[in-house]
Design a protein around this motif. Structure first.
Motif, PDB file in Angstrom:
ATOM      1  N   GLY A 251       0.831  -1.193   0.000  1.00 42.58           N
ATOM      2  CA  GLY A 251       0.000   0.000   0.000  1.00 42.58           C
ATOM      3  C   GLY A 251       0.867   1.245   0.000  1.00 42.58           C
ATOM      4  O   GLY A 251       2.082   1.179   0.192  1.00 42.58           O
ATOM      5  N   PRO A 252       0.271   2.412  -0.218  1.00 44.11           N
ATOM      6  CA  PRO A 252       1.048   3.650  -0.245  1.00 44.11           C
ATOM      7  C   PRO A 252       1.746   3.920   1.081  1.00 44.11           C
ATOM      8  O   PRO A 252       1.189   3.696   2.147  1.00 44.11           O
ATOM      9  CB  PRO A 252      -0.009   4.733  -0.528  1.00 44.11           C
ATOM     10  CG  PRO A 252      -1.159   4.000  -1.129  1.00 44.11           C
ATOM     11  CD  PRO A 252      -1.152   2.641  -0.504  1.00 44.11           C
ATOM     12  N   SER A 253       2.978   4.382   1.001  1.00 45.01           N
ATOM     13  CA  SER A 253       3.733   4.806   2.179  1.00 45.01           C
ATOM     14  C   SER A 253       3.799   6.325   2.140  1.00 45.01           C
ATOM     15  O   SER A 253       4.537   6.899   1.340  1.00 45.01           O
ATOM     16  CB  SER A 253       5.141   4.199   2.137  1.00 45.01           C
ATOM     17  OG  SER A 253       5.963   4.790   3.123  1.00 45.01           O
ATOM     18  N   ALA A 254       3.006   6.964   2.981  1.00 44.77           N
ATOM     19  CA  ALA A 254       2.894   8.423   2.943  1.00 44.77           C
ATOM     20  C   ALA A 254       2.423   8.932   4.298  1.00 44.77           C
ATOM     21  O   ALA A 254       1.929   8.147   5.122  1.00 44.77           O
ATOM     22  CB  ALA A 254       1.901   8.846   1.853  1.00 44.77           C
ATOM     23  N   PRO A 255       2.571  10.240   4.550  1.00 45.14           N
ATOM     24  CA  PRO A 255       2.047  10.804   5.795  1.00 45.14           C
ATOM     25  C   PRO A 255       0.560  10.485   5.960  1.00 45.14           C
ATOM     26  O   PRO A 255      -0.198  10.479   4.983  1.00 45.14           O
ATOM     27  CB  PRO A 255       2.278  12.310   5.621  1.00 45.14           C
ATOM     28  CG  PRO A 255       3.465  12.394   4.708  1.00 45.14           C
ATOM     29  CD  PRO A 255       3.297  11.254   3.749  1.00 45.14           C
ATOM     30  N   THR A 256       0.140  10.242   7.179  1.00 44.40           N
ATOM     31  CA  THR A 256      -1.219   9.770   7.447  1.00 44.40           C
ATOM     32  C   THR A 256      -2.279  10.743   6.953  1.00 44.40           C
ATOM     33  O   THR A 256      -3.339  10.321   6.464  1.00 44.40           O
ATOM     34  CB  THR A 256      -1.390   9.522   8.961  1.00 44.40           C
ATOM     35  OG1 THR A 256      -0.379   8.597   9.388  1.00 44.40           O
ATOM     36  CG2 THR A 256      -2.752   8.929   9.269  1.00 44.40           C
ATOM     37  N   ASP A 257      -2.018  12.049   7.044  1.00 44.55           N
ATOM     38  CA  ASP A 257      -3.036  13.010   6.632  1.00 44.55           C
ATOM     39  C   ASP A 257      -3.167  13.135   5.115  1.00 44.55           C
ATOM     40  O   ASP A 257      -3.992  13.905   4.623  1.00 44.55           O
ATOM     41  CB  ASP A 257      -2.786  14.388   7.271  1.00 44.55           C
ATOM     42  CG  ASP A 257      -1.400  14.938   6.988  1.00 44.55           C
ATOM     43  OD1 ASP A 257      -0.491  14.141   6.707  1.00 44.55           O
ATOM     44  OD2 ASP A 257      -1.226  16.172   7.053  1.00 44.55           O
ATOM     45  N   TRP A 258      -2.359  12.385   4.364  1.00 43.81           N
ATOM     46  CA  TRP A 258      -2.522  12.326   2.909  1.00 43.81           C
ATOM     47  C   TRP A 258      -3.482  11.217   2.497  1.00 43.81           C
ATOM     48  O   TRP A 258      -3.909  11.150   1.351  1.00 43.81           O
ATOM     49  CB  TRP A 258      -1.188  12.027   2.218  1.00 43.81           C
ATOM     50  CG  TRP A 258      -0.132  13.074   2.352  1.00 43.81           C
ATOM     51  CD1 TRP A 258      -0.063  14.103   3.243  1.00 43.81           C
ATOM     52  CD2 TRP A 258       1.052  13.170   1.548  1.00 43.81           C
ATOM     53  NE1 TRP A 258       1.088  14.821   3.065  1.00 43.81           N
ATOM     54  CE2 TRP A 258       1.785  14.277   2.033  1.00 43.81           C
ATOM     55  CE3 TRP A 258       1.561  12.416   0.494  1.00 43.81           C
ATOM     56  CZ2 TRP A 258       3.010  14.657   1.484  1.00 43.81           C
ATOM     57  CZ3 TRP A 258       2.775  12.795  -0.064  1.00 43.81           C
ATOM     58  CH2 TRP A 258       3.488  13.913   0.422  1.00 43.81           C
ATOM     59  N   LEU A 259      -3.793  10.297   3.405  1.00 41.40           N
ATOM     60  CA  LEU A 259      -4.394   9.026   3.038  1.00 41.40           C
ATOM     61  C   LEU A 259      -5.890   8.960   3.339  1.00 41.40           C
ATOM     62  O   LEU A 259      -6.407   9.685   4.186  1.00 41.40           O
ATOM     63  CB  LEU A 259      -3.680   7.892   3.776  1.00 41.40           C
ATOM     64  CG  LEU A 259      -2.162   7.808   3.549  1.00 41.40           C
ATOM     65  CD1 LEU A 259      -1.553   6.741   4.445  1.00 41.40           C
ATOM     66  CD2 LEU A 259      -1.846   7.521   2.084  1.00 41.40           C
TER      67      LEU A 259
ATOM     68  N   ALA B 280      -4.362  23.366   0.822  1.00 44.36           N
ATOM     69  CA  ALA B 280      -3.917  23.727   2.172  1.00 44.36           C
ATOM     70  C   ALA B 280      -2.886  22.736   2.698  1.00 44.36           C
ATOM     71  O   ALA B 280      -1.899  23.125   3.332  1.00 44.36           O
ATOM     72  CB  ALA B 280      -5.112  23.796   3.116  1.00 44.36           C
ATOM     73  N   ILE B 281      -3.089  21.455   2.426  1.00 40.60           N
ATOM     74  CA  ILE B 281      -2.142  20.440   2.900  1.00 40.60           C
ATOM     75  C   ILE B 281      -0.838  20.533   2.116  1.00 40.60           C
ATOM     76  O   ILE B 281       0.258  20.436   2.693  1.00 40.60           O
ATOM     77  CB  ILE B 281      -2.745  19.026   2.786  1.00 40.60           C
ATOM     78  CG1 ILE B 281      -3.921  18.886   3.762  1.00 40.60           C
ATOM     79  CG2 ILE B 281      -1.682  17.953   3.088  1.00 40.60           C
ATOM     80  CD1 ILE B 281      -4.586  17.527   3.753  1.00 40.60           C
ATOM     81  N   ARG B 282      -0.928  20.738   0.802  1.00 41.00           N
ATOM     82  CA  ARG B 282       0.298  20.880  -0.003  1.00 41.00           C
ATOM     83  C   ARG B 282       1.106  22.089   0.456  1.00 41.00           C
ATOM     84  O   ARG B 282       2.332  22.062   0.478  1.00 41.00           O
ATOM     85  CB  ARG B 282      -0.048  20.994  -1.486  1.00 41.00           C
ATOM     86  CG  ARG B 282      -0.584  19.704  -2.090  1.00 41.00           C
ATOM     87  CD  ARG B 282      -0.346  19.652  -3.588  1.00 41.00           C
ATOM     88  NE  ARG B 282      -0.975  20.745  -4.286  1.00 41.00           N
ATOM     89  CZ  ARG B 282      -2.182  20.693  -4.822  1.00 41.00           C
ATOM     90  NH1 ARG B 282      -2.904  19.579  -4.728  1.00 41.00           N
ATOM     91  NH2 ARG B 282      -2.688  21.727  -5.435  1.00 41.00           N
ATOM     92  N   LYS B 283       0.410  23.137   0.882  1.00 43.93           N
ATOM     93  CA  LYS B 283       1.098  24.332   1.367  1.00 43.93           C
ATOM     94  C   LYS B 283       1.833  24.033   2.673  1.00 43.93           C
ATOM     95  O   LYS B 283       2.947  24.517   2.896  1.00 43.93           O
ATOM     96  CB  LYS B 283       0.091  25.466   1.587  1.00 43.93           C
ATOM     97  CG  LYS B 283       0.730  26.780   2.034  1.00 43.93           C
ATOM     98  CD  LYS B 283      -0.324  27.862   2.203  1.00 43.93           C
ATOM     99  CE  LYS B 283       0.316  29.161   2.689  1.00 43.93           C
ATOM    100  NZ  LYS B 283      -0.711  30.214   2.915  1.00 43.93           N
ATOM    101  N   GLN B 284       1.222  23.234   3.546  1.00 41.42           N
ATOM    102  CA  GLN B 284       1.858  22.880   4.815  1.00 41.42           C
ATOM    103  C   GLN B 284       3.168  22.129   4.591  1.00 41.42           C
ATOM    104  O   GLN B 284       4.150  22.340   5.308  1.00 41.42           O
ATOM    105  CB  GLN B 284       0.905  22.020   5.650  1.00 41.42           C
ATOM    106  CG  GLN B 284      -0.289  22.771   6.204  1.00 41.42           C
ATOM    107  CD  GLN B 284      -1.310  21.836   6.838  1.00 41.42           C
ATOM    108  OE1 GLN B 284      -1.276  20.624   6.614  1.00 41.42           O
ATOM    109  NE2 GLN B 284      -2.224  22.400   7.614  1.00 41.42           N
TER     110      GLN B 284
END
Length: 205
Positions: free
Chosen positions: A2-10, A118-122
């Motif tokens: 599965g994707p390995s990414a920050p939790t708030d991306w998923l 907003a998340i991409r900006k963070q």
């Protein structure tokens, strides 16, 4: 994996697939075979991961492997009275299709493009590239190439008179991940967060 990414991306679907395969699938197969294994006073050998002892990245992989560890522990105790030996193998990072950095980065980029502004900006527009470069360096340092290390653990678990409850495969598992998993949480966080890519503005949004 599965994707390995920050939790708030998923989304929940990113978590569902690895948990269904790595945990629910493993439990389902075990339950179907358990009556025969009990009759034969046989053995059960499940493959977990150091990711089941220490959550190094976000996504469904580590929760699925933590679940395998819990299932394996209860199964081992339940089966002891029947003479069934239960072992768990915890490999470190090995060079396999699972650790294909190109595929992992592509999955992250796909998710990144779908994130709210907003998340991409963070995280900052250059986050993906900087994080990929850092993880590539760490992979080169810790990755095992000799798959026989894991196979030897399987062989011992299946054929020895006194199999271990747990096996650790890979030098990274033995000297870093498993020892770190037994340390206080504050020490774990301090070491793991030192390797995190810096955010552009975590308060933005």
């Amino acid at each position: 994996m599965g994707p390995s990414a920050p939790t708030d991306w998923l989304t929940i679907e990113h978590f569902r697939a690895p948990i269904e395969v790595n945990l629910i699938g493993l439990i389902n197969v075990t339950l179907h075979l358990l009556p025969l294994v009990k009759m034969a006073r046989g053995r059960l050998v499940n493959i977990s991961s150091t990711g089941g002892r220490l959550a190094v990245w976000g996504g469904g992989y580590c929760p699925s492997k933590f679940g395998v560890e819990g299932f394996n522990d209860s199964l081992r105790r339940d089966m002891k009275a029947f003479g069934v030996k239960v072992s768990c193998i915890e490999p470190g990072l090995f060079k396999t299709g699972l650790s294909n950095r190109k595929k992992i980065i592509q999955e992250r980029e796909t998710i990144w493009k779908q994130l709210p502004p907003a998340i991409r900006k963070q995280y900052g527009e250059g986050y993906i590239q900087k994080d990929a470069a850092k993880k590539e360096k760490l992979t080169q340092i810790f990755q095992n190439t000799d798959l026989s290390l894991a196979v030897k653990c399987m062989e011992h678990a299946l054929t020895s008179i006194h199999p271990h409850s747990r096996y650790t495969a890979g030098w990274d598992a033995k000297v870093l991940w498993i020892p770190l998993s037994n340390m206080p949480t504050a020490i774990q966080d301090f070491i793991l967060l030192r390797n995190k890519t810096e955010l552009a503005d975590p308060t933005a949004g």
